[in-house]
Design a protein around this motif. Sequence first.
Motif, PDB file in Angstrom:
ATOM      1  N   ALA A   1      12.020  17.910   0.670  1.00  0.00           N
ATOM      2  CA  ALA A   1      12.797  17.422   1.809  1.00  0.00           C
ATOM      3  C   ALA A   1      14.285  17.310   1.470  1.00  0.00           C
ATOM      4  O   ALA A   1      15.127  17.289   2.371  1.00  0.00           O
ATOM      5  CB  ALA A   1      12.273  16.068   2.260  1.00  0.00           C
ATOM      6  N   GLN A   2      14.610  17.240   0.181  1.00  0.00           N
ATOM      7  CA  GLN A   2      15.996  17.054  -0.224  1.00  0.00           C
ATOM      8  C   GLN A   2      16.722  18.372  -0.520  1.00  0.00           C
ATOM      9  O   GLN A   2      17.886  18.363  -0.908  1.00  0.00           O
ATOM     10  CB  GLN A   2      16.050  16.127  -1.442  1.00  0.00           C
ATOM     11  N   ARG A   3      16.045  19.467  -0.321  1.00  0.00           N
ATOM     12  CA  ARG A   3      16.728  20.766  -0.475  1.00  0.00           C
ATOM     13  C   ARG A   3      17.430  21.115   0.827  1.00  0.00           C
ATOM     14  O   ARG A   3      17.192  20.525   1.866  1.00  0.00           O
ATOM     15  CB  ARG A   3      15.735  21.859  -0.852  1.00  0.00           C
ATOM     16  N   GLY A   4      18.261  22.129   0.779  1.00  0.00           N
ATOM     17  CA  GLY A   4      18.974  22.560   1.970  1.00  0.00           C
ATOM     18  C   GLY A   4      18.130  23.474   2.836  1.00  0.00           C
ATOM     19  O   GLY A   4      16.937  23.692   2.597  1.00  0.00           O
ATOM     20  N   GLY A   5      18.751  24.026   3.850  1.00  0.00           N
ATOM     21  CA  GLY A   5      18.057  24.949   4.759  1.00  0.00           C
ATOM     22  C   GLY A   5      19.066  25.701   5.600  1.00  0.00           C
ATOM     23  O   GLY A   5      20.286  25.559   5.434  1.00  0.00           O
ATOM     24  N   GLN A   6      18.575  26.524   6.515  1.00  0.00           N
ATOM     25  CA  GLN A   6      19.456  27.329   7.353  1.00  0.00           C
ATOM     26  C   GLN A   6      20.060  26.464   8.459  1.00  0.00           C
ATOM     27  O   GLN A   6      19.371  25.614   9.028  1.00  0.00           O
ATOM     28  CB  GLN A   6      18.662  28.478   8.008  1.00  0.00           C
TER      29      GLN A   6
ATOM     30  N   HIS B   1       0.847  -1.192   0.000  1.00  0.00           N
ATOM     31  CA  HIS B   1       0.000   0.000   0.000  1.00  0.00           C
ATOM     32  C   HIS B   1       0.881   1.241   0.000  1.00  0.00           C
ATOM     33  O   HIS B   1       1.834   1.344   0.783  1.00  0.00           O
ATOM     34  CB  HIS B   1      -0.911   0.008   1.220  1.00  0.00           C
ATOM     35  N   GLN B   2       0.601   2.168  -0.845  1.00  0.00           N
ATOM     36  CA  GLN B   2       1.420   3.371  -0.983  1.00  0.00           C
ATOM     37  C   GLN B   2       0.892   4.491  -0.079  1.00  0.00           C
ATOM     38  O   GLN B   2       0.120   5.348  -0.495  1.00  0.00           O
ATOM     39  CB  GLN B   2       1.436   3.822  -2.445  1.00  0.00           C
ATOM     40  N   PHE B   3       1.304   4.450   1.203  1.00  0.00           N
ATOM     41  CA  PHE B   3       0.925   5.518   2.122  1.00  0.00           C
ATOM     42  C   PHE B   3       1.833   6.735   1.904  1.00  0.00           C
ATOM     43  O   PHE B   3       2.973   6.600   1.441  1.00  0.00           O
ATOM     44  CB  PHE B   3       1.049   5.034   3.564  1.00  0.00           C
ATOM     45  N   PRO B   4       1.340   7.915   2.236  1.00  0.00           N
ATOM     46  CA  PRO B   4       2.168   9.113   2.007  1.00  0.00           C
ATOM     47  C   PRO B   4       3.412   9.098   2.886  1.00  0.00           C
ATOM     48  O   PRO B   4       3.361   8.716   4.053  1.00  0.00           O
ATOM     49  CB  PRO B   4       1.231  10.269   2.375  1.00  0.00           C
ATOM     50  N   PRO B   5       4.541   9.538   2.338  1.00  0.00           N
ATOM     51  CA  PRO B   5       5.804   9.509   3.079  1.00  0.00           C
ATOM     52  C   PRO B   5       5.995  10.744   3.957  1.00  0.00           C
ATOM     53  O   PRO B   5       5.258  11.737   3.860  1.00  0.00           O
ATOM     54  CB  PRO B   5       6.845   9.496   1.957  1.00  0.00           C
ATOM     55  N   LEU B   6       7.002  10.675   4.804  1.00  0.00           N
ATOM     56  CA  LEU B   6       7.511  11.817   5.574  1.00  0.00           C
ATOM     57  C   LEU B   6       6.428  12.480   6.425  1.00  0.00           C
ATOM     58  O   LEU B   6       6.414  13.703   6.605  1.00  0.00           O
ATOM     59  CB  LEU B   6       8.151  12.853   4.637  1.00  0.00           C
TER      60      LEU B   6
ATOM     61  N   ARG C   1       9.828  30.359   7.308  1.00  0.00           N
ATOM     62  CA  ARG C   1       9.280  29.075   6.840  1.00  0.00           C
ATOM     63  C   ARG C   1       9.862  28.710   5.475  1.00  0.00           C
ATOM     64  O   ARG C   1      10.144  27.541   5.201  1.00  0.00           O
ATOM     65  CB  ARG C   1       7.760  29.139   6.739  1.00  0.00           C
ATOM     66  N   ARG C   2      10.045  29.702   4.624  1.00  0.00           N
ATOM     67  CA  ARG C   2      10.570  29.439   3.283  1.00  0.00           C
ATOM     68  C   ARG C   2      12.037  29.013   3.326  1.00  0.00           C
ATOM     69  O   ARG C   2      12.460  28.137   2.563  1.00  0.00           O
ATOM     70  CB  ARG C   2      10.408  30.692   2.421  1.00  0.00           C
ATOM     71  N   ARG C   3      12.813  29.605   4.223  1.00  0.00           N
ATOM     72  CA  ARG C   3      14.254  29.373   4.244  1.00  0.00           C
ATOM     73  C   ARG C   3      14.658  28.116   5.019  1.00  0.00           C
ATOM     74  O   ARG C   3      15.688  27.508   4.727  1.00  0.00           O
ATOM     75  CB  ARG C   3      14.964  30.584   4.873  1.00  0.00           C
ATOM     76  N   THR C   4      13.894  27.754   6.046  1.00  0.00           N
ATOM     77  CA  THR C   4      14.324  26.653   6.911  1.00  0.00           C
ATOM     78  C   THR C   4      13.928  25.307   6.318  1.00  0.00           C
ATOM     79  O   THR C   4      13.100  25.219   5.402  1.00  0.00           O
ATOM     80  CB  THR C   4      13.749  26.821   8.323  1.00  0.00           C
ATOM     81  N   HIS C   5      14.544  24.234   6.852  1.00  0.00           N
ATOM     82  CA  HIS C   5      14.223  22.909   6.338  1.00  0.00           C
ATOM     83  C   HIS C   5      12.923  22.419   6.970  1.00  0.00           C
ATOM     84  O   HIS C   5      12.760  22.468   8.197  1.00  0.00           O
ATOM     85  CB  HIS C   5      15.355  21.919   6.633  1.00  0.00           C
ATOM     86  N   PRO C   6      11.994  21.907   6.166  1.00  0.00           N
ATOM     87  CA  PRO C   6      10.654  21.585   6.685  1.00  0.00           C
ATOM     88  C   PRO C   6      10.617  20.429   7.672  1.00  0.00           C
ATOM     89  O   PRO C   6       9.653  20.318   8.437  1.00  0.00           O
ATOM     90  CB  PRO C   6       9.859  21.249   5.414  1.00  0.00           C
ATOM     91  N   ILE C   7      11.636  19.561   7.671  1.00  0.00           N
ATOM     92  CA  ILE C   7      11.636  18.432   8.604  1.00  0.00           C
ATOM     93  C   ILE C   7      12.719  18.608   9.670  1.00  0.00           C
ATOM     94  O   ILE C   7      12.456  18.420  10.866  1.00  0.00           O
ATOM     95  CB  ILE C   7      11.818  17.099   7.851  1.00  0.00           C
ATOM     96  N   ALA C   8      13.912  19.004   9.283  1.00  0.00           N
ATOM     97  CA  ALA C   8      14.968  19.201  10.274  1.00  0.00           C
ATOM     98  C   ALA C   8      14.555  20.235  11.309  1.00  0.00           C
ATOM     99  O   ALA C   8      14.846  20.089  12.502  1.00  0.00           O
ATOM    100  CB  ALA C   8      16.262  19.624   9.578  1.00  0.00           C
ATOM    101  N   ASP C   9      13.844  21.270  10.873  1.00  0.00           N
ATOM    102  CA  ASP C   9      13.415  22.357  11.767  1.00  0.00           C
ATOM    103  C   ASP C   9      11.893  22.363  11.908  1.00  0.00           C
ATOM    104  O   ASP C   9      11.278  23.415  12.074  1.00  0.00           O
ATOM    105  CB  ASP C   9      13.928  23.697  11.209  1.00  0.00           C
TER     106      ASP C   9
END
Length: 480
Positions: free
Chosen positions: A25-30, A11-16, A141-149
Amino acid sequence: MNNVRMPERLHQFPPLAGLCARADAQRGGQPVETCAAVLHRLAYVAQRVAIMTAAWLPSTPEWEVKQALAFHGWIDAQHAAWLYARIAEMREPPPAMHDIPDTRLEAALDEAGAAASTLDRVSVMYGVVRPAFQHAVAEYRRRTHPIADQPSVRLMAAIEHDYEAIAAWSERALAVEREAGGEERLAGHVAAWLDAAGGVDGHATRPAREPKRRAAARYEPAVVPRRDARFSGLFDTSTPADVAYLDESRDPAERNAALMFKRVREMDVPEVIAGIIAERWMAARNAVREGAPPAGPDWTYYVHLFRQMWDEARHAMLGEILLEHHGVDWRRLPINMTFSYKLARHCTPVERHILLYAIEQSLMPKTTGKPYEHRIAVESGDSLSALFHDFDWADEVLHVEVARRCLKPELPGGLGEARARADALWQRLGETLEKEPLPRDDPHRAALADWWTFYVRKVTGHDPAPVRDTHVKDWRPNSG
């Protein structure tokens, strides 16, 4: 055949946890250090904006603006607390309340806080400072990492949601300011100082030169209350409502009318609390600027008082709603401000808090306090009043706890000392006011000659019972 195991279906449940797409999620952040630095700037601005609301509330004459300042100040105080708490989770040493992240940002907020007229205050607060803060929150919100932060991202979303609650009032207030031809020079001056600071978050390009400072180096808030020209009887000490609601020989509808008037009159309580907040914070801030070590309560103290300030303003709003529900033009009544006026003029911030606590304690007994008031509203058959007084009672129980958290640590003898000092303070106030009487009401703004009869007739349909003596001789208000 029955023993053959079929392949398990995937079953393909949504990730992360659904927080973002994989690509995002694979982009950088502050890095943490940058995040903590920006969060400090945001926390500092939220704190200063909250203090501005308290410093302005008593001297702002317009009732509707007082209401908004009380509500928005409580929100701002919470935002500052959340942001400081988040910084403490980020490995960096958490800043103290009076630590300044950028002297140019401090200057911008000093210049904003010096606004004297309501139009300037609306223009600066809602046209410049809040939009700049909101922009910085969105940029974070735009600059920071959505999961790390993610904890910070969630916090920014909550702040943005609160700002949606502020936006509708803000837009309408700015429209009034523009229609009235408000002075834009101060707003432009504050905006120039925010530019000099690189914006609220410090990321914007800074101009080569700073603007000139205009605000006084040492700011003292104006805590003596003011009301606009719609209001009358500002120093009318006749208080038939405080006598009538306790008189069990009266009709329940008349006693409920007295309670409704007591609620709308409560705007003088947030005026007192705002003065306590502003003067205590400014005194500590001025001491730090003059080289003294930080002293006084931490930000948690202020958050509790901001909540009580908003609650008391909300109680006045409940009274306003009740009177309008009964068709009463409540501005024709003497919505006096004697309590906030005399405490602002003659008491220190701690003394004001002691007297507030004494009043709150007097509202707890079942036979005369908030449970009794709720019962009156129920017996009157006014379901809206019963609902409002139910919540009013709950709030006042909370306010006693606020005193335990905020006032008790201020006194060597704790709340026992507060109770012991209250009687002496009331006596001193009475003696002071014998020598320096309350100002006379402007005859052009006099309330109705027999306002109590007019009011009770409007609410109940009949005349009130006679009231023998309606003047409070010992200067103790019975409202809360």
